[in-house]
Design a protein around this motif. Sequence first.
Motif, PDB file in Angstrom:
ATOM      1  N   VAL A 160     -19.156  -4.160 -51.697  1.00  0.00           N
ATOM      2  CA  VAL A 160     -19.102  -5.589 -51.390  1.00  0.00           C
ATOM      3  C   VAL A 160     -17.666  -5.964 -51.060  1.00  0.00           C
ATOM      4  O   VAL A 160     -16.746  -5.649 -51.826  1.00  0.00           O
ATOM      5  N   HIS A 161     -17.491  -6.620 -49.934  1.00  0.00           N
ATOM      6  CA  HIS A 161     -16.159  -7.065 -49.518  1.00  0.00           C
ATOM      7  C   HIS A 161     -16.230  -8.557 -49.221  1.00  0.00           C
ATOM      8  O   HIS A 161     -17.099  -9.010 -48.461  1.00  0.00           O
ATOM      9  N   VAL A 162     -15.320  -9.314 -49.829  1.00  0.00           N
ATOM     10  CA  VAL A 162     -15.248 -10.757 -49.615  1.00  0.00           C
ATOM     11  C   VAL A 162     -13.840 -11.115 -49.166  1.00  0.00           C
ATOM     12  O   VAL A 162     -12.861 -10.611 -49.719  1.00  0.00           O
ATOM     13  N   ARG A 163     -13.767 -11.982 -48.179  1.00  0.00           N
ATOM     14  CA  ARG A 163     -12.471 -12.484 -47.727  1.00  0.00           C
ATOM     15  C   ARG A 163     -12.550 -13.990 -47.560  1.00  0.00           C
ATOM     16  O   ARG A 163     -13.455 -14.504 -46.898  1.00  0.00           O
ATOM     17  N   ILE A 164     -11.600 -14.712 -48.184  1.00  0.00           N
ATOM     18  CA  ILE A 164     -11.529 -16.169 -48.084  1.00  0.00           C
ATOM     19  C   ILE A 164     -10.150 -16.533 -47.557  1.00  0.00           C
ATOM     20  O   ILE A 164      -9.135 -16.087 -48.097  1.00  0.00           O
ATOM     21  N   ALA A 165     -10.110 -17.348 -46.524  1.00  0.00           N
ATOM     22  CA  ALA A 165      -8.837 -17.760 -45.942  1.00  0.00           C
ATOM     23  C   ALA A 165      -8.852 -19.266 -45.728  1.00  0.00           C
ATOM     24  O   ALA A 165      -9.868 -19.843 -45.306  1.00  0.00           O
ATOM     25  N   GLN A 166      -7.732 -19.880 -46.023  1.00  0.00           N
ATOM     26  CA  GLN A 166      -7.607 -21.314 -45.792  1.00  0.00           C
ATOM     27  C   GLN A 166      -7.181 -21.572 -44.362  1.00  0.00           C
ATOM     28  O   GLN A 166      -6.264 -20.938 -43.843  1.00  0.00           O
ATOM     29  N   SER A 174     -17.075 -12.560 -55.035  1.00  0.00           N
ATOM     30  CA  SER A 174     -17.942 -13.665 -55.415  1.00  0.00           C
ATOM     31  C   SER A 174     -17.506 -14.178 -56.781  1.00  0.00           C
ATOM     32  O   SER A 174     -16.903 -13.448 -57.571  1.00  0.00           O
ATOM     33  N   HIS A 175     -17.815 -15.428 -57.059  1.00  0.00           N
ATOM     34  CA  HIS A 175     -17.417 -16.006 -58.331  1.00  0.00           C
ATOM     35  C   HIS A 175     -18.616 -16.719 -58.947  1.00  0.00           C
ATOM     36  O   HIS A 175     -19.629 -16.968 -58.277  1.00  0.00           O
ATOM     37  N   ALA A 176     -18.503 -17.043 -60.219  1.00  0.00           N
ATOM     38  CA  ALA A 176     -19.575 -17.745 -60.931  1.00  0.00           C
ATOM     39  C   ALA A 176     -18.965 -18.717 -61.922  1.00  0.00           C
ATOM     40  O   ALA A 176     -17.915 -18.432 -62.519  1.00  0.00           O
ATOM     41  N   LEU A 181     -10.126 -26.656 -45.734  1.00  0.00           N
ATOM     42  CA  LEU A 181     -10.994 -25.891 -44.845  1.00  0.00           C
ATOM     43  C   LEU A 181     -10.906 -24.418 -45.229  1.00  0.00           C
ATOM     44  O   LEU A 181      -9.812 -23.841 -45.257  1.00  0.00           O
ATOM     45  N   LEU A 182     -12.056 -23.801 -45.503  1.00  0.00           N
ATOM     46  CA  LEU A 182     -12.087 -22.417 -45.943  1.00  0.00           C
ATOM     47  C   LEU A 182     -13.006 -21.599 -45.037  1.00  0.00           C
ATOM     48  O   LEU A 182     -14.136 -22.017 -44.738  1.00  0.00           O
ATOM     49  N   ASN A 183     -12.514 -20.452 -44.595  1.00  0.00           N
ATOM     50  CA  ASN A 183     -13.317 -19.488 -43.836  1.00  0.00           C
ATOM     51  C   ASN A 183     -13.669 -18.324 -44.753  1.00  0.00           C
ATOM     52  O   ASN A 183     -12.785 -17.736 -45.380  1.00  0.00           O
ATOM     53  N   ILE A 184     -14.943 -18.014 -44.832  1.00  0.00           N
ATOM     54  CA  ILE A 184     -15.431 -17.015 -45.786  1.00  0.00           C
ATOM     55  C   ILE A 184     -16.183 -15.921 -45.042  1.00  0.00           C
ATOM     56  O   ILE A 184     -17.021 -16.197 -44.176  1.00  0.00           O
ATOM     57  N   ILE A 185     -15.881 -14.693 -45.385  1.00  0.00           N
ATOM     58  CA  ILE A 185     -16.648 -13.533 -44.921  1.00  0.00           C
ATOM     59  C   ILE A 185     -17.126 -12.767 -46.149  1.00  0.00           C
ATOM     60  O   ILE A 185     -16.325 -12.458 -47.038  1.00  0.00           O
ATOM     61  N   HIS A 186     -18.400 -12.492 -46.209  1.00  0.00           N
ATOM     62  CA  HIS A 186     -18.993 -11.740 -47.332  1.00  0.00           C
ATOM     63  C   HIS A 186     -19.837 -10.624 -46.729  1.00  0.00           C
ATOM     64  O   HIS A 186     -20.831 -10.880 -46.055  1.00  0.00           O
TER      65      HIS A 186
END
Length: 286
Positions: free
Chosen positions: A272-278, A215-217, A2-7
């Motif tokens: 640009v700010h990205v945060r990913i949390a499990q 972000s990733h590609a 489960l991943l919570n993402i803020i972009h």
Amino acid sequence: MLLNIIHRTTYRYAQPARDSFNEVRLQPIDLEWQKRLSFSLTSNPPAPQHDYLDLYQNRVYLLELAAPHTELAIEMKSRVETTCRPQPVPEAPSGLHQPALAFQLHDFLMDTEFVQLSPELWRCAVDCLPNGLSDVWSNALTLSNWVYESFQYAPGTTHAHTTVNETLTDRRGVCQDFAHVLLGLCRSLKIPARYVSGYFFNDQFDPALGGSEASHAWVEVFLPQQGWYGLDPTHRRPVDDRYVSVAVGRDYQDIRPVSGAYRGASEREMDVHVRIAQEMLYEATV
């Protein structure tokens, strides 16, 4: 997983901007191995939203803001559940030669603005696989590993409009550039390949290695009997449950997370700010 993402993308203008029109491709895709549990898109100042599906079935949100403003913030929040797919089984390249399939996948076999199929790129692909194609997946994996070994991850050395031939010359770049090179190698050998934008969750985040806080590609190659499977040349690994797919296309031009136009200010800054949390899963015990 489960991943919570803020972009969050923030534009700051030197003078008031007006008639701002933005296309946003930030909604995670719903797939068998990726479930979008929640999604929200907001802006400050608030702007009316409309949405549609583009040619490659990406959900695109349109945000229009007519009133003058000196700052515009666009924020996406999403909760996604991912699972690991079974690894593909070997497939002979002969399955790629079906006329109907070639027509269906035409866009992912041709060169594009950022991925020009030059003789130099074809030469690199042939040198990587001197015995020709034998198994589509393992051959694509070999090409991906070559990109990882041959190019230096170097943030700030390229920009959003860097082409594959420029990257091939400089031998350095970021995930976007690595993905473009792998696209070109695969397409040079008639392996259908498409660009994927999204996120990579790395709990051992290291900016020098291209970690999760951005972000990733990566690239997906098409296996005739099994569909699209992902390879990440930046991290030298097949795509698994640490990845969240957001949009697919021929190259970066098709999947830009936020793009648009405005009137007024000639100078602007973008952050640009990205945060990913499990999010941990807990099982109830009796």
